[in-house]
Design an enzyme around this catalytic site. Sequence first.
Site, short mmCIF file in Angstrom:
data_model
loop_
_atom_site.label_atom_id
_atom_site.label_comp_id
_atom_site.label_asym_id
_atom_site.label_seq_id
_atom_site.Cartn_x
_atom_site.Cartn_y
_atom_site.Cartn_z
N HIS A 35 3.53 1.82 -8.11
CA HIS A 35 2.38 2.08 -7.37
C HIS A 35 2.29 3.64 -7.12
CE1 HIS A 35 1.89 -2.24 -6.04
NE2 HIS A 35 3.26 -2.08 -6.11
N GLU A 117 6.74 2.44 -4.74
CA GLU A 117 5.65 3.20 -4.69
C GLU A 117 6.13 4.83 -4.95
OE1 GLU A 117 2.41 2.86 -3.23
OE2 GLU A 117 2.83 0.78 -2.41
N HIS A 156 0.28 -1.11 -10.87
CA HIS A 156 -0.53 -1.81 -9.99
C HIS A 156 -1.77 -2.24 -10.75
CE1 HIS A 156 -1.88 -2.76 -5.55
NE2 HIS A 156 -1.55 -3.86 -6.29
N ASP A 166 -4.06 2.62 -9.39
CA ASP A 166 -2.53 3.11 -9.37
C ASP A 166 -1.65 2.66 -10.39
OD1 ASP A 166 -2.53 1.01 -7.43
OD2 ASP A 166 -0.72 1.54 -6.58
#
Length: 182
Positions: A35, A117, A156, A166
């Site tokens: 992400h 992330e 994602h 993303d």
Amino acid sequence: MQLDPQTGWCSGINRCPSPNFNSRPLGEISLLVIHNISLPPGQFGTGKVQEFFCNRLDSLEHPYFSEIAGLQVSAHFLIERNGTLVQFVSCLDRAWHAGVSCFAGREGCNDFSLGIELEGTDDQPYSDLQYAALVALVRELQLHYPQLRRERICGHSDIAPGRKTDPGPAFDWERLFAALQA
């Protein structure tokens, strides 16, 4: 960095436990989802991602924060622009990162995935330090979770198309996969 398979936590990286997780229904870890996030959008190094994942974000501090107030989300890991790694949720638990999602016909990707992330946006290049940290992290995860092969590492946007974009076109997938093979 070293993953403790008994606890699901990595030593040698920052730990910022999030309350936004629960137990994996089957204990399976067979998908890795990449992400991006920045808070406020497009701003880096603010520490606001950590506050957000720990339900401590002040919704009055920025107009965007009021839009996401009340959301309870997390990821297993965050890689900041300077390559710093932060872990929020044990790999053994289900972080709340994928939302409504589907991979290879199987819904509910949080049940069987790990979420990483990257501090960034869809359209700004990620830093060399982020790629280096990402490669080191993925290699460590693959040692413990052999199902995390290339074909089970995705964005994602791949598991929530039309809803999520993303890590975006700025993410260099070939760079990641070439480094993992080296």
